[in-house]
Scaffold this active site. Sequence first.
Site, PDB file in Angstrom:
ATOM      1  N   CYS A  57       0.825  -1.212   0.000  1.00  0.00           N
ATOM      2  CA  CYS A  57       0.000   0.000   0.000  1.00  0.00           C
ATOM      3  C   CYS A  57       0.855   1.257   0.000  1.00  0.00           C
ATOM      4  O   CYS A  57       0.449   2.288  -0.546  1.00  0.00           O
ATOM      5  CB  CYS A  57      -0.963   0.004   1.177  1.00  0.00           C
ATOM      6  SG  CYS A  57      -0.189  -0.251   2.795  1.00  0.00           S
ATOM      7  N   HIS A 143      -2.181   0.933   7.210  1.00  0.00           N
ATOM      8  CA  HIS A 143      -2.492   1.131   5.797  1.00  0.00           C
ATOM      9  C   HIS A 143      -2.085   2.540   5.368  1.00  0.00           C
ATOM     10  O   HIS A 143      -2.191   3.492   6.145  1.00  0.00           O
ATOM     11  CB  HIS A 143      -3.995   0.924   5.580  1.00  0.00           C
ATOM     12  CG  HIS A 143      -4.420   0.954   4.152  1.00  0.00           C
ATOM     13  ND1 HIS A 143      -3.806   0.202   3.167  1.00  0.00           N
ATOM     14  CD2 HIS A 143      -5.398   1.655   3.518  1.00  0.00           C
ATOM     15  CE1 HIS A 143      -4.393   0.434   2.007  1.00  0.00           C
ATOM     16  NE2 HIS A 143      -5.359   1.320   2.195  1.00  0.00           N
TER      17      HIS A 143
END
EC number: 3.4.19.12
Length: 295
Positions: A57, A143
């Site tokens: 990510c 994330h």
Amino acid sequence: MDPDALAQLHPVYGVIFLFKYPTDVPYTSADKPLEGSFDHEAAVNLWFANQTIQNACGTQALLSVLMNKHNKDGPEGPEAGYIDVGDALRDFREFTESLPSEFRGEALSNSELIRDVHNSFAKSSPFADETQRTSGDSEDVYHFVAYTPIGGTLYEMDGLQPAPISHGACSQEQFPAKVMDVLQRRINRYDATEIRFNLLAMVRDMRIRAKDFGDAEMLEREEKKRRDWQFENALRRHNFVGFAGEVLKGVVSHKLKNGGEEAYKKWVDDATTKMKQRSEQKKMGGAGEDVEMGG
């Protein structure tokens, strides 16, 4: 989180936000995000990729900004709206821009260049921690998402979402204040005790600014940073198991050579006794002994 501090880094191409992935509430929704609105048309017109591989990510957030800065005549202006990404990434963008967003995500994992660069920053893990698999405790997951102004709109680029998320009209001058408002509202959704966030600004190479200003001291600082980064990355990726083994063999050989087996046995027995004492003190809640580091 100060808009003025971010504005001083002009040109700012975007920001990347790191946060703890929520496990108690649904994160994605096909209907409506928690804030803003899905722009499915932008998913086709902009470079947006769905995340199809794990632990990528951060790389994907970087690319979500880089791949959308190719318009010298956009509302962001030539400085903040254009980045020369080089031939390799330019070819990759042209190859994937006609693909659906999920196929762009697959293309990312199949790009040897992107994969090699991503893996060059992976840390060495010579041992697997089996306790993580048997303890039953779930690990915290984090994330990365990107925020960037594109075509006069503030977009949130999150590969786990079905499309880019629009947060309304936003010029380059408004970006620092508007993105901080969005991020502050996002942070406020967490408990007040949660502080595990990080914010990175994507800006022009500071060495260019130093050269433009003729600031030799600043230029040297920036060059030193990159030398330090290179060393730290090499250190993080290096496997020291072999080195530690050779040091241990050297120490044992030195003990045997200078004191014989009796001195070696006494050395091991003393160390074992101290370790047991520290273990017992730890169980009883004591501080234990300080560990001495000898030359």
